[in-house]
Scaffold this active site. Structure first.
Site, PDB file in Angstrom:
ATOM      1  N   GLU A   1       4.758 -11.987  12.486  1.00 32.64           N
ATOM      2  CA  GLU A   1       3.516 -12.941  12.856  1.00 32.64           C
ATOM      3  C   GLU A   1       2.293 -12.181  12.465  1.00 32.64           C
ATOM      4  OE1 GLU A   1       2.792 -14.521  17.243  1.00 32.64           O
ATOM      5  OE2 GLU A   1       2.643 -12.407  17.144  1.00 32.64           O
TER       6      GLU A   1
ATOM      7  N   GLU B   1       7.579 -12.676  26.490  1.00 35.87           N
ATOM      8  CA  GLU B   1       6.752 -11.985  25.733  1.00 35.87           C
ATOM      9  C   GLU B   1       5.790 -10.970  26.325  1.00 35.87           C
ATOM     10  OE1 GLU B   1       4.481 -11.886  21.575  1.00 35.87           O
ATOM     11  OE2 GLU B   1       4.466 -13.712  22.587  1.00 35.87           O
TER      12      GLU B   1
END
Length: 294
Positions: free
Chosen positions: A241, A147
């Site tokens: 998210e 990420e």
């Protein structure tokens, strides 16, 4: 096949078996076909039971995590790097044992606001560690995705270009990028161009608003984002998210600087996110079809 997913922190702080099982059921109830769990400690959870429940609900599992400072694989200290590599291996085993398909997150450094520049030795240590971890991930049948996050959560990989350079230096074809619209909105001059730059190296995608709240309630231009995903023919998971102290624990709230809540009720948030993403996907396809007409 691309699946639409949701982070378990929309539902639970992730501290109990019952909370994770509830998160699986709520995700399925809202029509999500994948769920993202935070780092799963086998000694705390019954992974077999979670795997069986996910399979019965037709919900796939992905796991993300960030390394602590004492296990920072971008450290210059050999013992710290070794401890981090061991933690990554344990996490990969847990993902394998729960029947999950990916491990993502800040796997290449500590998840923290650094007070120093990265060093060449630290970069090299991280590259070597993730190259070996990618080999183990392949053995486990788990995708390993890195990420790219903002400057306040790592000092190593803040842009897609940096992430691609890192992967290239590992020499591994089993590493891909994990991009996130929240972080891209901070660091990328042109998030849509960054997606196109990632191309087939994009292995996982987070949809999050600039204020980590309701999609469409911030400044991110999701039309450009979904056009870019179409352009690279992205066929992997898209996961929503969002964080609120109404759900997540104090530790994560501090790490991610959740100082105010943009929501307190998770059911309407989850329903809105799914509808919004599906709408934006459909609009992008219509734009493409219109532009393709002679």
């Amino acid at each position: 096949m691309r699946r639409l997913g949701i982070h378990s922190f929309v539902w639970t702080g992730g501290q109990t078996q019952e909370g994770l099982e509830m998160a699986l059921r709520k995700s399925a109830e809202h029509g999500y076909r994948t769920i993202e769990f935070a780092y799963l400690r086998p000694e705390r959870f019954n992974l077999d039971k979670l795997a069986a429940l996910a399979k019965s609900l037709d919900v796939e599992i992905g796991v993300t995590m960030g390394l602590p400072v004492d296990k920072d694989v971008s450290s210059e200290d050999a013992a710290t790097v070794k401890a981090g590599e061991a933690m990554l291996a344990d996490a990969l085993r847990a993902v394998r044992d729960i029947g999950g398909n990916k491990l993502g997150g800040i796997l290449y450094s500590a998840h923290t606001k650094y007070n120093r520049q990265p060093t060449r030795k630290g970069w090299d240590n991280s590259v070597a560690t993730l190259g070996r971890s990618a080999d183990f991930a392949r053995e486990c049948g788990v995708d390993l995705v890195l990420e790219v996050v903002n400057r306040f959560e790592t000092n190593l990989l803040n842009t897609t270009a940096q992430g691609l350079k890192f992967i290239q230096e590992t020499g591994s074809d089993h590493l891909r990028l994990h991009l996130d619209t929240f972080h891209m909105n901070i660091e990328e001059a042109n998030p849509a161009a960054a997606i196109r730059l990632a191309g087939d190296k994009l292995g996982y995608f987070h949809i999050g608003e600039s204020n980590r709240g309701y999609l469409g309630d911030g400044v991110i231009n999701f039309d450009l984002i979904f056009d870019a995903l179409l352009d690279i023919d992205y066929q992997r998971d898209i996961v929503f998210e969002s964080f609120s102290t109404a759900v997540v624990d104090e530790g994560l709230s501090l790490a991610c600087a959740i100082w105010r809540d943009t929501w307190t009720e998770n059911d309407p948030l989850a329903a809105h996110a799914k509808a919004y993403i599906e709408l934006k996907q459909a609009e992008a396809k219509r734009r493409r079809a219109t532009n393709a007409r002679p």
